[in-house]
Design an enzyme around this catalytic site. Structure first.
Site, PDB file in Angstrom:
ATOM      1  N   ARG A   1      26.587   2.391  21.712  1.00 32.82           N
ATOM      2  CA  ARG A   1      26.323   1.944  23.075  1.00 32.82           C
ATOM      3  C   ARG A   1      27.617   1.993  23.866  1.00 32.82           C
ATOM      4  O   ARG A   1      28.653   1.526  23.396  1.00 32.82           O
ATOM      5  CB  ARG A   1      25.794   0.501  23.064  1.00 32.82           C
ATOM      6  CG  ARG A   1      24.286   0.438  23.025  1.00 32.82           C
ATOM      7  CD  ARG A   1      23.783  -0.965  23.259  1.00 32.82           C
ATOM      8  NE  ARG A   1      23.870  -1.767  22.069  1.00 32.82           N
ATOM      9  CZ  ARG A   1      24.619  -2.848  21.929  1.00 32.82           C
ATOM     10  NH1 ARG A   1      25.351  -3.272  22.948  1.00 32.82           N
ATOM     11  NH2 ARG A   1      24.636  -3.516  20.811  1.00 32.82           N
TER      12      ARG A   1
ATOM     13  N   GLY B   1      20.850   3.751  21.618  1.00 37.22           N
ATOM     14  CA  GLY B   1      21.126   2.508  22.354  1.00 37.22           C
ATOM     15  C   GLY B   1      21.404   2.747  23.834  1.00 37.22           C
ATOM     16  O   GLY B   1      21.305   1.839  24.653  1.00 37.22           O
TER      17      GLY B   1
ATOM     18  N   CYS C   1      26.483  -9.542  10.874  1.00 34.75           N
ATOM     19  CA  CYS C   1      26.441 -10.947  10.464  1.00 34.75           C
ATOM     20  C   CYS C   1      25.254 -11.250   9.546  1.00 34.75           C
ATOM     21  O   CYS C   1      25.051 -12.386   9.143  1.00 34.75           O
ATOM     22  CB  CYS C   1      26.403 -11.867  11.682  1.00 34.75           C
ATOM     23  SG  CYS C   1      27.939 -11.853  12.613  1.00 34.75           S
TER      24      CYS C   1
ATOM     25  N   SER D   1      19.325  -8.013   7.016  1.00 32.75           N
ATOM     26  CA  SER D   1      19.109  -8.418   5.619  1.00 32.75           C
ATOM     27  C   SER D   1      18.380  -9.755   5.547  1.00 32.75           C
ATOM     28  O   SER D   1      17.681 -10.029   4.574  1.00 32.75           O
ATOM     29  CB  SER D   1      20.426  -8.460   4.850  1.00 32.75           C
ATOM     30  OG  SER D   1      21.324  -9.336   5.458  1.00 32.75           O
TER      31      SER D   1
ATOM     32  N   ASP E   1      14.814  -6.740  15.914  1.00 27.76           N
ATOM     33  CA  ASP E   1      15.830  -6.588  16.975  1.00 27.76           C
ATOM     34  C   ASP E   1      15.574  -7.398  18.247  1.00 27.76           C
ATOM     35  O   ASP E   1      16.482  -8.063  18.721  1.00 27.76           O
ATOM     36  CB  ASP E   1      15.981  -5.102  17.330  1.00 27.76           C
ATOM     37  CG  ASP E   1      17.297  -4.797  18.026  1.00 27.76           C
ATOM     38  OD1 ASP E   1      18.286  -5.491  17.750  1.00 27.76           O
ATOM     39  OD2 ASP E   1      17.331  -3.868  18.857  1.00 27.76           O
TER      40      ASP E   1
HETATM   41  C1  SPV Z   1      22.413  -3.131  18.363  1.00 29.76           C
HETATM   42  O1  SPV Z   1      23.522  -2.605  18.476  1.00 29.76           O
HETATM   43  O2  SPV Z   1      22.226  -4.339  18.539  1.00 29.76           O
HETATM   44  C2  SPV Z   1      21.252  -2.311  18.003  1.00 29.76           C
HETATM   45  C3  SPV Z   1      21.365  -0.859  18.114  1.00 29.76           C
HETATM   46  O3  SPV Z   1      20.215  -2.840  17.721  1.00 29.76           O
HETATM   47  S1  SPV Z   1      21.347  -0.329  19.749  1.00 29.76           S
HETATM   48  O4  SPV Z   1      20.107   0.382  19.969  1.00 29.76           O
HETATM   49  O5  SPV Z   1      22.477   0.527  19.931  1.00 29.76           O
HETATM   50  O6  SPV Z   1      21.408  -1.490  20.615  1.00 29.76           O
HETATM   51 MN    MN Z   2      20.206  -4.907  18.430  1.00 29.91          MN
END
Ligand code: SPV
Ligand code: MN
Length: 624
Positions: free
Chosen positions: A88, A225, A276, A280, A293
Site C-alpha cells: 500500500r 491494497g 501481531c 493466526s 480483515d
Molecule cells: C493490510 O495490509 O492490512 C492488508 C493487505 O490486509 S492490504 O490489502 O494491502 O491492505
Molecule cells: Mn488488512
C-alpha cells in the site's frame, strides 16, 4: 446537443452489455460508467453481471492478458506486481478535500480540484487499446442491513478476478435497489504496462479518495491494497458512512470460538496491526473463521452484530506451512481457485519463504528470473518470495469457514480483541474494566513494536488506533467518540480484551508458545459466559492461574506451571507507566479527543502509581 451515456458507449460495448447496464435503470450508474469511458478511452467495455459465464470470462482474460499465468494445479494462477509496487502506498493515498471540510491534521489530503486535475490527468487515455471491465459487487452479505453496493471499473482483469474471490456478487442487488440505489464507485487503471505486465509509471501512482462522490480513483499501480476497490479503498468511504449513520467500520477479523464440549459458539472480532497475530488468531485450528480483515459492526435490536465485509482472504503467504497453518496450507496445495502473488514459480509450481519444503535452485519471482543467491541492486539477497507476497482465495474453500458467513443478520459480537506487540510491557491477555476503559486504554492505545526482519530498526514502537489508523477518514477524536458512543446503545456491550503474544523473558526468549493464544481465546469465551473469575490489576482484569492450568490441558494438552504464569502475568508497573507517557505524547498531538480519553489514562496512571508505591516496579499476579 447533450451527449448521452449511450453515445459515449457507442461502438465500445456489445448489445448484451448495454442491456445489462440499461436493466439497472439507475442514471447514476450510467453517468459513472460514461465518465470513466470518456476519461480513460478504452478500446472496448465489458459489463459483467453476476453470472458464472462472466466470472469465467474474467478469469480467462486475466490469463490471455498475461496478468496471471496458470500454474500446474487446476485453478492456480500467479500474478506479479512491479518490483516497486509491492505494498500500500500511504504517501500517494490522499483525500480530495472539498472547500470548507476539515479532516483534522493527521489525514493526508489535497485540495479537491487540484487532486482531481492530477489524478484525472493520469487517467486520461490510460485504457488506450485495453478493455474496461465493469463489475458489480456487494460489501457484506446481500439483502442485509449491512450491505453496500459497489461498482468497479478497471482495465485489470487481475483486479476484477481478485474481487470475484473476495466479494459477493452485487449486480442483482443493485438492480433491486431501483433507480436511486446508492453505491460506492471505484475507477482504476494499471496504466502503461511493461513486458511482465506490471505498471511502468509507479512514480505517478495515485490513490485519491473523493468523499463528495463516494468514489476512489487509483492509477499506475496493481498491488491489491491500492487497487482492489472494495478492500481498503472502500473501508475509507465506509468509515465516513458509518460516522454519519452511527455504526462502526473496522479493520477486524471475525471468528467463532467453541465453548466447553463445543456445545456453543461465541463470536469475537479482533483488530491487530500487521505482524501481531491477526490471521493466526482468526485461523486457530478447531475454531471457525468468518473473516480475516474487515468487519462492519451495528447495533441491531439492542445487540452488537457484525458481518465480514468480504467473502475471501487476501492473506500474507510467508511462513504459511503445513505445521502452523494446516487449513490454509491445504487449500494452497490442492486444486481449486487460488491467485498467488509475488511468490516464486519453478516448474509451474508455487514456492514461498517459510513454506517448509525445499526451495528449487531457480525460477521466476516478483523480481524477475531468480536463482539461489540472486542479489538486488544494493547487493542484498533477493528472497524467494516478497515479504508481502499473498494468496487470494474464497473463504468457502476453507474447511473451517463459519456457516454464518453470509447470514444477512450477521453474527452477535460477544467480545472484541485488540492485539498489540511488545516484548516487555503488556500481559498476554487481559479484559478491560468496562467499555470506556477498553476503548481508550486497549483499542485507541494499540502499540506494536517493529521487527528487525521487516521494518528496519527493531523495537521501534508505533501506536495504531484500533489498527485502523491508516484508513481513518474522519478526525481521530471523532472516531474515538464514535466508539465510546457505540456501546451506549446496548445493554450488554461486547467485553473488550487486549492481547500481547510477544513478551520476552530476561534471557530474550519468548515467554509464550505460538499456540498459547488459543488458550487466551478460550479464556475470553469463558469470561463472556461468566464461567471463570478474573483478578483486577491496574491495567485490566487478568486470568487466574488455576483457570489457565485447566485450559492449557484442555486446549493444548499441555501442563502449565505457576512459575510460567507468574513470569507471563506479572504487572510490569514501570514499563506500563512508560507506555502511558508515550500515549500522553501521542494523544497530545491530536485535536478534539473526548474527555474520557484523558480521564481513563489518568485513572490508569493513578492505579499504577499506587501499586508501585505499595509493591514496587514488578508485581506478581499472586500478590495483587
Ligand atoms: C493490510 O495490509 O492490512 C492488508 C493487505 O490486509 S492490504 O490489502 O494491502 O491492505
Ligand atoms: Mn488488512
Amino acid at each position: 446537443m447533450e451527449t448521452t451515456y449511450r453515445d459515449v458507449l457507442a461502438g465500445k460495448i456489445d448489445p448484451a452489455g448495454l442491456a445489462v447496464l440499461d436493466a439497472l435503470g439507475n442514471e447514476q450508474v450510467h453517468a459513472f460508467v460514461a465518465d470513466a469511458v470518456r476519461l480513460c478511452r478504452p478500446a472496448s467495455v465489458k459489463v459483467c453481471d453476476d453470472s458464472a459465464d462472466d466470472r469465467a470470462f474474467i478469469r480467462r482474460k486475466a490469463l490471455e492478458n498475461h496478468e496471471e499465468v496458470a500454474l500446474a494445479a487446476d485453478g492456480h494462477t500467479l500474478h506479479f506486481d512491479g518490483i516497486s509496487d509491492q505494498g500500500r502506498d500511504t504517501r500517494a493515498t490522499r483525500y480530495l478535500l472539498p472547500e470548507g471540510v476539515t479532516l483534522g491534521p493527521k489525514l493526508a489530503a489535497i485540495d479537491r480540484n487540484e487532486g482531481l486535475g492530477e489524478v484525472r490527468g493520469y487517467l486520461a487515455g490510460a485504457m488506450d487499446g485495453k478493455t474496461m471491465y465493469v463489475r458489480f459487487f456487494c460489501l457484506g452479505p446481500t439483502g442485509s442491513p449491512f450491505a453496500i453496493s459497489c461498482i468497479q471499473c478497471t482495465d485489470s482483469a487481475y483486479v476484477a478476478h481478485s474481487e470475484d474471490l473476495l466479494y459477493r456478487p452485487g449486480y442483482e442487488q443493485l438492480k433491486r435497489l431501483g433507480p436511486d440505489g446508492p453505491f460506492f464507485r471505484f475507477l482504476h487503471s494499471a496504466g502503461r504496462l511493461d513486458a511482465r505486465r506490471t505498471s511502468v509509471d509507479v512514480d505517478k501512482r495515485r490513490v485519491y479518495i473523493d468523499i463528495l462522490e463516494d468514489m476512489v480513483y487509483s492509477v499506475n499501480t496493481q498491488y491489491g491494497g491500492n487497487t482492489i476497490g472494495l478492500k481498503k479503498l472502500a473501508l475509507r468511504l465506509a468509515i465516513r458512512k458509518a460516522d454519519r449513520e452511527g455504526w462502526l467500520a473496522e479493520h477486524m477479523f471475525l471468528m467463532g470460538v467453541g465453548g466447553p464440549g463445543d456445545k456453543r459458539v461465541t463470536y469475537f472480532s479482533g483488530a491487530f496491526p500487521s505482524l501481531c497475530g491477526k490471521t493466526s488468531t482468526a485461523m486457530l485450528p478447531g475454531e471457525k473463521i468468518v473473516g480475516d480483515d474487515i468487519a462492519y459492526l451495528r447495533v441491531i435490536d439492542g445487540q452488537v452484530r457484525a458481518v465480514n465485509v468480504e467473502s475471501g482472504i487476501f492473506g500474507i503467504i510467508g511462513n504459511v506451512n503445513s505445521h502452523d497453518d494446516p487449513v490454509i496450507y491445504d487449500v494452497l496445495t490442492h486444486p481449486g481457485e487460488v491467485i498467488f502473488s509475488n511468490i516464486l514459480a519453478a516448474d509451474r509450481r508455487p514456492y514461498w519463504d517459510g513454506m517448509g519444503v525445499e526451495i528449487p535452485d531457480a525460477g521466476e519471482n516478483f523480481a524477475g528470473p531468480w536463482r539461489q543467491g540472486t542479489t538486488d541492486d544494493a547487493g542484498e539477497p533477493v528472497p524467494t518470495s516478497h515479504p508481502n507476497a499473498r494468496y487470494t482465495v474464497a473463504l468457502q474453500a476453507l474447511a473451517n469457514c463459519d456457516p454464518r458467513l453470509n447470514d444477512p443478520a450477521g453474527v452477535p459480537v460477544a467480545g472484541i480483541l485488540y492485539g498489540g506487540r511488545d516484548s516487555d510491557t503488556s500481559v498476554p491477555v487481559q479484559q478491560s474494566f468496562d467499555w470506556t476503559h477498553g476503548v481508550v486504554t486497549m483499542g485507541a492505545a494499540i502499540e506494536s513494536e517493529s521487527t528487525a526482519a521487516t521494518l528496519g530498526a527493531a523495537g521501534v514502537r508505533k501506536f495504531n488506533m484500533m489498527s485502523n489508523q491508516d484508513f481513518l477518514a474522519i478526525p481521530f477524536g471523532k472516531y474515538v467518540q464514535n466508539h465510546l458512543d457505540f456501546a451506549g446503545k446496548v445493554e450488554q456491550p461486547p467485553l473488550i480484551f487486549a492481547t500481547n503474544y510477544w513478551l520476552r523473558g530476561a534471557d530474550g526468549q519468548w515467554l509464550n508458545g505460538k499456540l498459547d493464544k488459543h488458550v487466551w481465546v478460550k479464556w475470553m469465551e469463558r469470561r463472556v459466559h461468566g464461567e471463570v473469575d478474573a483478578i483486577p490489576s491496574p491495567t485490566g482484569l487478568i486470568p487466574k492461574f488455576e483457570d489457565l492450568a485447566v485450559l492449557f490441558t484442555e486446549t493444548l494438552g499441555q501442563a502449565y506451571t505457576e512459575a510460567q504464569y507468574v513470569e507471563q502475568f506479572s504487572i510490569r508497573v514501570a514499563k506500563n507507566l512508560e507506555k502511558l507517557d508515550r500515549l500522553d505524547q501521542h494523544f497530545g498531538g491530536m485535536t478534539g479527543l473526548p474527555a474520557e480519553v484523558g480521564e481513563a489514562l489518568a485513572a490508569q496512571r493513578r492505579r499504577l502509581d499506587d501499586l508501585r508505591q505499595a509493591k514496587g516496579d514488578l508485581v506478581s499476579p499472586l500478590d495483587l
